[in-house]
Design a protein around this motif. Structure first.
Motif, PDB file in Angstrom:
ATOM      1  N   MET A 122       0.829  -1.199   0.000  1.00 19.67           N
ATOM      2  CA  MET A 122       0.000   0.000   0.000  1.00 19.67           C
ATOM      3  C   MET A 122       0.867   1.254   0.000  1.00 19.67           C
ATOM      4  N   SER A 123       0.397   2.277  -0.712  1.00 21.88           N
ATOM      5  CA  SER A 123       1.047   3.576  -0.685  1.00 21.88           C
ATOM      6  C   SER A 123      -0.047   4.636  -0.712  1.00 21.88           C
ATOM      7  N   ASP A 124       0.330   5.898  -0.516  1.00 19.34           N
ATOM      8  CA  ASP A 124      -0.652   6.970  -0.566  1.00 19.34           C
ATOM      9  C   ASP A 124      -0.401   7.877  -1.765  1.00 19.34           C
ATOM     10  N   ARG A 125       0.251   7.327  -2.798  1.00 17.15           N
ATOM     11  CA  ARG A 125       0.616   8.116  -3.974  1.00 17.15           C
ATOM     12  C   ARG A 125      -0.601   8.756  -4.631  1.00 17.15           C
ATOM     13  N   LEU A 126      -1.734   8.057  -4.608  1.00 18.30           N
ATOM     14  CA  LEU A 126      -2.954   8.571  -5.236  1.00 18.30           C
ATOM     15  C   LEU A 126      -4.072   8.779  -4.223  1.00 18.30           C
ATOM     16  N   LYS A 127      -3.695   8.916  -2.969  1.00 18.47           N
ATOM     17  CA  LYS A 127      -4.690   9.137  -1.923  1.00 18.47           C
ATOM     18  C   LYS A 127      -5.453  10.431  -2.187  1.00 18.47           C
ATOM     19  N   GLY A 128      -6.768  10.367  -2.026  1.00 22.95           N
ATOM     20  CA  GLY A 128      -7.599  11.529  -2.279  1.00 22.95           C
ATOM     21  C   GLY A 128      -8.133  11.607  -3.688  1.00 22.95           C
ATOM     22  N   LYS A 129      -7.634  10.758  -4.574  1.00 25.27           N
ATOM     23  CA  LYS A 129      -8.097  10.726  -5.956  1.00 25.27           C
ATOM     24  C   LYS A 129      -9.233   9.720  -6.099  1.00 25.27           C
ATOM     25  N   VAL A 130     -10.115   9.999  -7.046  1.00 24.26           N
ATOM     26  CA  VAL A 130     -11.216   9.091  -7.379  1.00 24.26           C
ATOM     27  C   VAL A 130     -11.044   8.654  -8.819  1.00 24.26           C
ATOM     28  N   VAL A 131     -11.058   7.343  -9.025  1.00 23.88           N
ATOM     29  CA  VAL A 131     -10.849   6.780 -10.352  1.00 23.88           C
ATOM     30  C   VAL A 131     -12.042   5.928 -10.743  1.00 23.88           C
ATOM     31  N   LEU A 132     -12.414   5.994 -12.007  1.00 27.29           N
ATOM     32  CA  LEU A 132     -13.410   5.098 -12.589  1.00 27.29           C
ATOM     33  C   LEU A 132     -12.712   4.210 -13.601  1.00 27.29           C
ATOM     34  N   VAL A 133     -12.814   2.898 -13.401  1.00 25.42           N
ATOM     35  CA  VAL A 133     -12.279   1.909 -14.341  1.00 25.42           C
ATOM     36  C   VAL A 133     -13.461   1.222 -14.991  1.00 25.42           C
ATOM     37  N   THR A 134     -13.676   1.456 -16.278  1.00 25.93           N
ATOM     38  CA  THR A 134     -14.782   0.780 -16.948  1.00 25.93           C
ATOM     39  C   THR A 134     -14.403  -0.668 -17.222  1.00 25.93           C
ATOM     40  N   GLY A 135     -15.397  -1.535 -17.192  1.00 28.17           N
ATOM     41  CA  GLY A 135     -15.114  -2.954 -17.370  1.00 28.17           C
ATOM     42  C   GLY A 135     -14.209  -3.493 -16.283  1.00 28.17           C
ATOM     43  N   GLY A 136     -14.504  -3.121 -15.043  1.00 25.25           N
ATOM     44  CA  GLY A 136     -13.584  -3.423 -13.942  1.00 25.25           C
ATOM     45  C   GLY A 136     -13.896  -4.670 -13.146  1.00 25.25           C
ATOM     46  N   SER A 137     -14.790  -5.520 -13.635  1.00 27.75           N
ATOM     47  CA  SER A 137     -15.184  -6.688 -12.845  1.00 27.75           C
ATOM     48  C   SER A 137     -14.324  -7.915 -13.106  1.00 27.75           C
ATOM     49  N   ARG A 138     -13.432  -7.851 -14.097  1.00 25.54           N
ATOM     50  CA  ARG A 138     -12.598  -9.016 -14.395  1.00 25.54           C
ATOM     51  C   ARG A 138     -11.363  -8.573 -15.170  1.00 25.54           C
ATOM     52  N   GLY A 139     -10.436  -9.502 -15.354  1.00 25.63           N
ATOM     53  CA  GLY A 139      -9.284  -9.290 -16.214  1.00 25.63           C
ATOM     54  C   GLY A 139      -8.470  -8.074 -15.866  1.00 25.63           C
ATOM     55  N   LEU A 140      -8.032  -7.368 -16.904  1.00 26.26           N
ATOM     56  CA  LEU A 140      -7.202  -6.186 -16.703  1.00 26.26           C
ATOM     57  C   LEU A 140      -7.929  -5.113 -15.906  1.00 26.26           C
ATOM     58  N   GLY A 141      -9.238  -4.961 -16.118  1.00 30.99           N
ATOM     59  CA  GLY A 141      -9.985  -3.948 -15.381  1.00 30.99           C
ATOM     60  C   GLY A 141      -9.925  -4.175 -13.882  1.00 30.99           C
ATOM     61  N   ALA A 142     -10.119  -5.419 -13.459  1.00 35.54           N
ATOM     62  CA  ALA A 142     -10.055  -5.740 -12.035  1.00 35.54           C
ATOM     63  C   ALA A 142      -8.649  -5.528 -11.497  1.00 35.54           C
ATOM     64  N   ALA A 143      -7.641  -5.963 -12.255  1.00 41.33           N
ATOM     65  CA  ALA A 143      -6.252  -5.776 -11.818  1.00 41.33           C
ATOM     66  C   ALA A 143      -5.909  -4.298 -11.705  1.00 41.33           C
ATOM     67  N   THR A 144      -6.420  -3.492 -12.618  1.00 43.04           N
ATOM     68  CA  THR A 144      -6.166  -2.049 -12.584  1.00 43.04           C
ATOM     69  C   THR A 144      -6.862  -1.409 -11.388  1.00 43.04           C
ATOM     70  N   ALA A 145      -8.090  -1.812 -11.123  1.00 41.80           N
ATOM     71  CA  ALA A 145      -8.799  -1.287  -9.958  1.00 41.80           C
ATOM     72  C   ALA A 145      -8.035  -1.596  -8.679  1.00 41.80           C
ATOM     73  N   GLU A 146      -7.517  -2.817  -8.564  1.00 38.21           N
ATOM     74  CA  GLU A 146      -6.747  -3.193  -7.369  1.00 38.21           C
ATOM     75  C   GLU A 146      -5.450  -2.402  -7.274  1.00 38.21           C
ATOM     76  N   ALA A 147      -4.815  -2.158  -8.426  1.00 39.27           N
ATOM     77  CA  ALA A 147      -3.567  -1.388  -8.414  1.00 39.27           C
ATOM     78  C   ALA A 147      -3.815   0.039  -7.936  1.00 39.27           C
ATOM     79  N   PHE A 148      -4.905   0.648  -8.380  1.00 39.13           N
ATOM     80  CA  PHE A 148      -5.239   2.002  -7.924  1.00 39.13           C
ATOM     81  C   PHE A 148      -5.539   2.008  -6.430  1.00 39.13           C
ATOM     82  N   ALA A 149      -6.309   1.028  -5.969  1.00 39.59           N
ATOM     83  CA  ALA A 149      -6.613   0.953  -4.538  1.00 39.59           C
ATOM     84  C   ALA A 149      -5.340   0.786  -3.727  1.00 39.59           C
ATOM     85  N   GLY A 150      -4.382   0.029  -4.270  1.00 40.47           N
ATOM     86  CA  GLY A 150      -3.112  -0.168  -3.588  1.00 40.47           C
ATOM     87  C   GLY A 150      -2.301   1.103  -3.459  1.00 40.47           C
ATOM     88  N   GLN A 151      -2.643   2.116  -4.270  1.00 39.39           N
ATOM     89  CA  GLN A 151      -1.969   3.406  -4.172  1.00 39.39           C
ATOM     90  C   GLN A 151      -2.842   4.454  -3.488  1.00 39.39           C
TER      91      GLN A 151
END
Length: 253
Positions: free
Chosen positions: A1-30
């Motif tokens: 976990m990091s706070d690099r993107l803390k305070g930001k809100v991101v929308l990932v379309t098609g985020g329930s599987r595959g790359l979208g899900a991995a991207t959503a998790e990566a953003f949450a991790g930051q």
């Protein structure tokens, strides 16, 4: 976990599987709060949301079929109603229909037309709905394809065409939104371990022959692509704009 993107809100379309899900998790991790859209499986979407919340961020899943252009504005409105803002849009949702040649008398016109509807018109609709409400200094990242730069085998004309189209569109809106310090870039992955790739694998030429075209002879990991997307959304990429970045092992060298 990091706070690099803390305070930001991101929308990932098609985020329930595959790359979208991995991207959503990566953003949450930051540290970013994350909304995902999905077209079909509420169960898969809520499972992703649960993982995101475990990282200590706020998360939301919104059902939104990108083939229905009228769904774009309600999607953006739902995100802003929940979080109060939108800073980063990741245009990830897409479908892949491949394998038939353009002169095939049995060409599945309906499937190929739907691909253009989802991949191009749906993506544009979401972007148009988001652009006026995106925070100044925000980010838009389009998930394209290495097939948007190089066509190494036949049978992918329409899919590649949709990815070239959104790449051109992205470069255009980079001009439009630059005055607000909003950057717009395209990440173009090669072959990835996703359900979508598996669905079309049987329609592609010999996989080993395709891998032989890559100087780095392997497929991309979802994490590699997701991390590239997150980098473009972060503070170190504020002067990267209108660029198409291939994450494809050098296939276009």
């Amino acid at each position: 976990m990091s706070d690099r993107l803390k305070g930001k809100v991101v929308l990932v379309t098609g985020g329930s599987r595959g790359l979208g899900a991995a991207t959503a998790e990566a953003f949450a991790g930051q540290g970013a709060d994350v909304a995902i859209s999905y077209a079909a499986s509420a169960e898969k979407a809520e499972a992703v949301v649960a993982k995101l919340r475990e990282k200590g961020v706020r998360a939301l899943a919104v059902k939104s079929d990108q083939a229905e252009l009228s769904s774009a504005r309600p999607l953006i409105d739902a995100v802003i109603a929940e979080f109060g803002r939108l800073d980063i849009l990741v245009n990830n949702a897409a479908i892949a229909v491949q394998g038939q040649l353009v002169d095939d008398p049995e060409l599945d016109w309906a499937a190929y037309d739907r691909q253009w509807q989802v991949n191009v018109l749906g993506t544009i609709a979401n972007t148009r709905a988001a652009a006026p409400k995106l925070s100044d200094g925000g980010r838009i990242i389009f998930v394209g394809s290495a097939l948007g730069s190089v066509i190494p085998f036949p049978g992918v004309a329409d899919y590649a065409g949709t990815k070239w189209a959104v790449a051109g569109y992205a470069k255009g809106i980079a001009r439009d939104l630059g005055r607000r310090n909003i950057t717009v870039n395209i990440v173009q992955p090669g072959i990835m371990p996703t359900d979508m790739a598996a669905d079309v694998a049987g329609e592609l030429p010999d996989r080993d022959a395709i891998l032989d075209m890559h100087p780095i002879r392997r497929i991309a990991t979802l994490e590699e692509v997701a991390d590239t997307i997150c980098f473009l959304a972060g503070p170190s990429a504020g002067y990267i704009n209108g660029q198409a970045i291939n994450v494809a092992g050098g296939i276009d060298i």
